[in-house]
Scaffold this motif. Structure first.
Motif, PDB file in Angstrom:
ATOM      1  N   THR A 110       0.831  -1.207   0.000  1.00 29.36           N
ATOM      2  CA  THR A 110       0.000   0.000   0.000  1.00 29.36           C
ATOM      3  C   THR A 110       0.864   1.255   0.000  1.00 29.36           C
ATOM      4  OG1 THR A 110      -1.880  -1.077   1.050  1.00 29.36           O
ATOM      5  CG2 THR A 110      -1.691   1.293   1.366  1.00 29.36           C
ATOM      6  N   VAL A 111       1.882   1.293   0.845  1.00 32.15           N
ATOM      7  CA  VAL A 111       2.749   2.473   0.910  1.00 32.15           C
ATOM      8  C   VAL A 111       3.554   2.626  -0.383  1.00 32.15           C
ATOM      9  CG1 VAL A 111       4.692   3.531   2.117  1.00 32.15           C
ATOM     10  CG2 VAL A 111       2.858   2.450   3.420  1.00 32.15           C
ATOM     11  N   GLU A 112       4.040   1.528  -0.923  1.00 31.81           N
ATOM     12  CA  GLU A 112       4.819   1.605  -2.162  1.00 31.81           C
ATOM     13  C   GLU A 112       3.966   2.087  -3.325  1.00 31.81           C
ATOM     14  OE1 GLU A 112       6.450  -2.292  -2.568  1.00 31.81           O
ATOM     15  OE2 GLU A 112       8.212  -1.842  -1.332  1.00 31.81           O
ATOM     16  N   THR A 113       2.723   1.634  -3.386  1.00 31.77           N
ATOM     17  CA  THR A 113       1.845   2.036  -4.492  1.00 31.77           C
ATOM     18  C   THR A 113       1.382   3.476  -4.337  1.00 31.77           C
ATOM     19  OG1 THR A 113       1.072  -0.241  -4.754  1.00 31.77           O
ATOM     20  CG2 THR A 113      -0.288   1.494  -5.724  1.00 31.77           C
ATOM     21  N   ASN A 114       0.921   3.824  -3.151  1.00 30.23           N
ATOM     22  CA  ASN A 114       0.310   5.137  -2.971  1.00 30.23           C
ATOM     23  C   ASN A 114       1.328   6.259  -2.848  1.00 30.23           C
ATOM     24  OD1 ASN A 114      -2.045   3.684  -2.950  1.00 30.23           O
ATOM     25  ND2 ASN A 114      -2.449   3.936  -0.775  1.00 30.23           N
ATOM     26  N   VAL A 146      -5.816  13.309   6.856  1.00 27.53           N
ATOM     27  CA  VAL A 146      -5.927  14.388   7.836  1.00 27.53           C
ATOM     28  C   VAL A 146      -5.227  14.026   9.144  1.00 27.53           C
ATOM     29  CG1 VAL A 146      -7.594  15.651   9.287  1.00 27.53           C
ATOM     30  CG2 VAL A 146      -8.036  15.330   6.844  1.00 27.53           C
ATOM     31  N   ARG A 147      -5.252  12.725   9.477  1.00 28.39           N
ATOM     32  CA  ARG A 147      -4.711  12.315  10.773  1.00 28.39           C
ATOM     33  C   ARG A 147      -4.405  10.820  10.736  1.00 28.39           C
ATOM     34  NH1 ARG A 147      -7.683  13.485  16.567  1.00 28.39           N
ATOM     35  NH2 ARG A 147      -6.071  12.569  17.896  1.00 28.39           N
ATOM     36  N   GLY A 148      -3.456  10.387  11.538  1.00 29.25           N
ATOM     37  CA  GLY A 148      -3.166   8.959  11.630  1.00 29.25           C
ATOM     38  C   GLY A 148      -4.395   8.170  12.039  1.00 29.25           C
ATOM     39  N   MET A 149      -4.639   7.073  11.349  1.00 29.36           N
ATOM     40  CA  MET A 149      -5.843   6.282  11.564  1.00 29.36           C
ATOM     41  C   MET A 149      -5.505   4.914  12.148  1.00 29.36           C
ATOM     42  SD  MET A 149      -8.510   8.043  10.605  1.00 29.36           S
ATOM     43  CE  MET A 149      -8.747   9.640   9.792  1.00 29.36           C
ATOM     44  N   PRO A 150      -6.398   4.336  12.931  1.00 33.06           N
ATOM     45  CA  PRO A 150      -6.127   3.035  13.558  1.00 33.06           C
ATOM     46  C   PRO A 150      -6.459   1.855  12.651  1.00 33.06           C
ATOM     47  CG  PRO A 150      -8.232   3.883  14.332  1.00 33.06           C
ATOM     48  CD  PRO A 150      -7.658   4.937  13.427  1.00 33.06           C
ATOM     49  N   ARG A 151      -6.098   0.677  13.145  1.00 33.13           N
ATOM     50  CA  ARG A 151      -6.477  -0.613  12.560  1.00 33.13           C
ATOM     51  C   ARG A 151      -6.052  -0.737  11.095  1.00 33.13           C
ATOM     52  NH1 ARG A 151     -10.606   0.708  16.169  1.00 33.13           N
ATOM     53  NH2 ARG A 151     -11.868   1.681  14.546  1.00 33.13           N
ATOM     54  N   ASN A 152      -6.970  -1.170  10.236  1.00 32.34           N
ATOM     55  CA  ASN A 152      -6.622  -1.441   8.838  1.00 32.34           C
ATOM     56  C   ASN A 152      -6.260  -0.188   8.056  1.00 32.34           C
ATOM     57  OD1 ASN A 152      -7.503  -3.920   9.663  1.00 32.34           O
ATOM     58  ND2 ASN A 152      -9.015  -4.211   8.061  1.00 32.34           N
ATOM     59  N   MET A 153      -6.545   0.981   8.604  1.00 29.00           N
ATOM     60  CA  MET A 153      -6.316   2.234   7.891  1.00 29.00           C
ATOM     61  C   MET A 153      -4.944   2.837   8.141  1.00 29.00           C
ATOM     62  SD  MET A 153      -9.049   3.094   6.149  1.00 29.00           S
ATOM     63  CE  MET A 153      -9.003   4.876   6.010  1.00 29.00           C
ATOM     64  N   THR A 154      -4.156   2.269   9.041  1.00 28.57           N
ATOM     65  CA  THR A 154      -2.936   2.945   9.485  1.00 28.57           C
ATOM     66  C   THR A 154      -1.949   3.188   8.346  1.00 28.57           C
ATOM     67  OG1 THR A 154      -3.174   2.002  11.700  1.00 28.57           O
ATOM     68  CG2 THR A 154      -1.014   2.855  11.111  1.00 28.57           C
ATOM     69  N   ALA A 155      -1.566   2.147   7.630  1.00 23.57           N
ATOM     70  CA  ALA A 155      -0.597   2.312   6.546  1.00 23.57           C
ATOM     71  C   ALA A 155      -1.195   3.115   5.396  1.00 23.57           C
ATOM     72  CB  ALA A 155      -0.123   0.941   6.053  1.00 23.57           C
ATOM     73  N   TYR A 156      -2.467   2.858   5.102  1.00 21.65           N
ATOM     74  CA  TYR A 156      -3.136   3.600   4.021  1.00 21.65           C
ATOM     75  C   TYR A 156      -3.149   5.100   4.322  1.00 21.65           C
ATOM     76  CZ  TYR A 156      -6.864   5.225   0.925  1.00 21.65           C
ATOM     77  OH  TYR A 156      -7.598   5.918  -0.008  1.00 21.65           O
ATOM     78  N   ALA A 157      -3.566   5.465   5.541  1.00 23.79           N
ATOM     79  CA  ALA A 157      -3.627   6.882   5.901  1.00 23.79           C
ATOM     80  C   ALA A 157      -2.243   7.521   5.841  1.00 23.79           C
ATOM     81  CB  ALA A 157      -4.240   7.046   7.291  1.00 23.79           C
ATOM     82  N   ALA A 158      -1.234   6.796   6.299  1.00 23.09           N
ATOM     83  CA  ALA A 158       0.128   7.324   6.255  1.00 23.09           C
ATOM     84  C   ALA A 158       0.586   7.563   4.821  1.00 23.09           C
ATOM     85  CB  ALA A 158       1.075   6.360   6.960  1.00 23.09           C
ATOM     86  N   SER A 159       0.262   6.618   3.939  1.00 24.87           N
ATOM     87  CA  SER A 159       0.666   6.789   2.535  1.00 24.87           C
ATOM     88  C   SER A 159      -0.030   7.969   1.894  1.00 24.87           C
ATOM     89  CB  SER A 159       0.368   5.508   1.748  1.00 24.87           C
ATOM     90  OG  SER A 159      -1.027   5.298   1.573  1.00 24.87           O
ATOM     91  N   LYS A 160      -1.299   8.187   2.237  1.00 21.53           N
ATOM     92  CA  LYS A 160      -2.048   9.293   1.658  1.00 21.53           C
ATOM     93  C   LYS A 160      -1.619  10.634   2.263  1.00 21.53           C
ATOM     94  CE  LYS A 160      -4.657   7.303  -1.420  1.00 21.53           C
ATOM     95  NZ  LYS A 160      -4.527   7.662  -2.854  1.00 21.53           N
ATOM     96  N   ALA A 161      -1.227  10.622   3.534  1.00 20.79           N
ATOM     97  CA  ALA A 161      -0.658  11.835   4.126  1.00 20.79           C
ATOM     98  C   ALA A 161       0.668  12.171   3.452  1.00 20.79           C
ATOM     99  CB  ALA A 161      -0.463  11.643   5.622  1.00 20.79           C
ATOM    100  N   GLY A 162       1.443  11.139   3.148  1.00 21.94           N
ATOM    101  CA  GLY A 162       2.720  11.361   2.487  1.00 21.94           C
ATOM    102  C   GLY A 162       2.566  11.976   1.111  1.00 21.94           C
ATOM    103  N   ILE A 163       1.631  11.453   0.316  1.00 29.05           N
ATOM    104  CA  ILE A 163       1.461  11.990  -1.036  1.00 29.05           C
ATOM    105  C   ILE A 163       0.878  13.400  -0.997  1.00 29.05           C
ATOM    106  CG2 ILE A 163      -0.853  11.059  -1.548  1.00 29.05           C
ATOM    107  CD1 ILE A 163       2.134  11.000  -3.960  1.00 29.05           C
TER     108      ILE A 163
END
Length: 251
Positions: A110-114, A146-163
Motif C-alpha cells: 500500500t505504501v509503495e503504491t500510494n 488528515v490524521r493517523g488512523m487506527p487498525r486497517n487504515m494505518t498504513a493507508y492513511a500514512a501513505s495518503k498523508a505522504g502523497i
C-alpha cells in the motif's frame, strides 16, 4: 478559467479514475488513460469515443510500481496528444492490516503504491510540465490523510498523508511558475474499495456524485479540496482535534 484539453488519468480502469474519465469526456476533453487492466481501458475508450466522437482517448497498460515504465508511458502520451495539460495521479491501493499483526507485505504494498509510485508519477508529470512551462498536477490523496488512523487504515492513511505532503512541497516549489498543483482529499465514495467494507462505510457518496464532485473541484484548480465538500470539509476540522480515544471509536 484555463481549459485543460489533454488529461492523463492513472488508475482509470475502475472507481474514481473511471468516473472522472467519463465526466471529462462529457466535457469534450482528450484522455490518456492507464491502469493495470488494459482490457477494461480498451472497453472504456471504445465506449467514450463512440459517445463523444469529437474526443481522442489513448490507453496504456501500466502498473505504476514499475517506475521506469511510468516515465515511458507519460512520454508516449505526450507524443500522441502533443501536450499534457493535466495529470491526475489517482492510481492507488487500499490493502492494510494493523501494524505488527503479521501483514507487513500488505502494508508495504500500500505504501509503495500510494506514495513511492505516486512520487514516480509526479516526477514524470512535472518533468513534462517544466519543459512545456505549463500544466496542472492533481494528486488524489484521501480524507484519511488528515490524521493517523487506527487498525486497517494505518498504513493507508500514512501513505495518503505522504502523497499530500509531497504535493504541498511541489506546489511551493512551482509557486511562481504557470504550473498549478491541486491536492484532492476524497471522503467515502462508492468504489471497489468501499464495496469490500460490506456496507459498513458511513457517509458514503455514490460513485456518480463522487466523480461529479471530483471533476468540479479539479476544474477550479484550488490548492486543496475535500470532496464532496459537505460533510468532509467541516469534518476535517473536527477530526484534527478529536481525542485519540474518540477517533479510535469512529474510524
Amino acid at each position: 478559467m484555463v481549459v485543460r484539453k489533454n488529461i492523463v488519468i492513472t488508475g482509470a480502469s475502475s472507481g474514481l479514475g473511471e468516473g472522472m474519465a467519463r465526466k471529462f469526456a462529457a466535457l469534450g476533453r482528450n484522455l490518456a488513460l492507464c491502469a493495470r487492466r488494459r482490457d477494461r481501458l480498451d472497453a472504456l475508450a471504445a465506449e467514450l469515443t463512440d459517445r463523444y466522437p469529437g474526443i481522442r482517448v489513448v490507453v496504456r497498460g501500466l502498473d505504476v510500481t514499475d517506475h521506469d515504465r511510468v516515465f515511458t508511458v507519460f512520454d508516449e502520451f505526450r507524443s500522441e496528444l502533443g501536450t499534457l495539460d493535466r495529470v491526475i495521479v489517482n492510481a492507488g491501493l487500499g490493502k492494510g492490516q494493523p501494524v505488527g499483526t503479521g501483514y507487513f507485505t500488505a502494508n508495504r504494498q500500500t505504501v509503495e503504491t500510494n506514495l513511492v509510485a505516486g512520487l514516480a508519477q509526479c516526477e514524470a508529470a512535472v518533468s513534462i510540465f517544466r519543459e512545456q512551462n505549463a500544466g496542472h498536477l492533481v494528486v488524489v490523496s484521501s480524507f484519511s490523510a488528515v490524521r493517523g488512523m487506527p487498525r486497517n487504515m494505518t498504513a493507508y492513511a500514512a501513505s495518503k498523508a505522504g502523497i499530500a505532503t509531497l504535493a504541498d512541497g511541489i506546489r511551493a516549489d512551482l509557486l511562481t511558475t504557470p504550473i498549478a498543483v491541486t491536492t484532492v482529499l476524497p471522503g467515502y465514495i462508492e468504489s471497489e474499495m468501499t464495496r469490500r467494507s460490506s456496507g459498513r462505510t458511513p457517509l458514503l457518496a455514490s460513485a456518480e456524485a463522487g466523480a461529479r464532485a471530483l471533476v468540479k473541484a479539479i476544474e477550479r484548480e484550488p490548492a486543496r479540496a475535500y470532496v464532496p465538500s459537505w460533510p468532509w470539509t467541516p469534518l476535517s476540522v473536527l477530526v484534527k482535534v478529536l481525542p485519540t480515544s474518540w477517533l479510535r471509536r469512529i474510524a
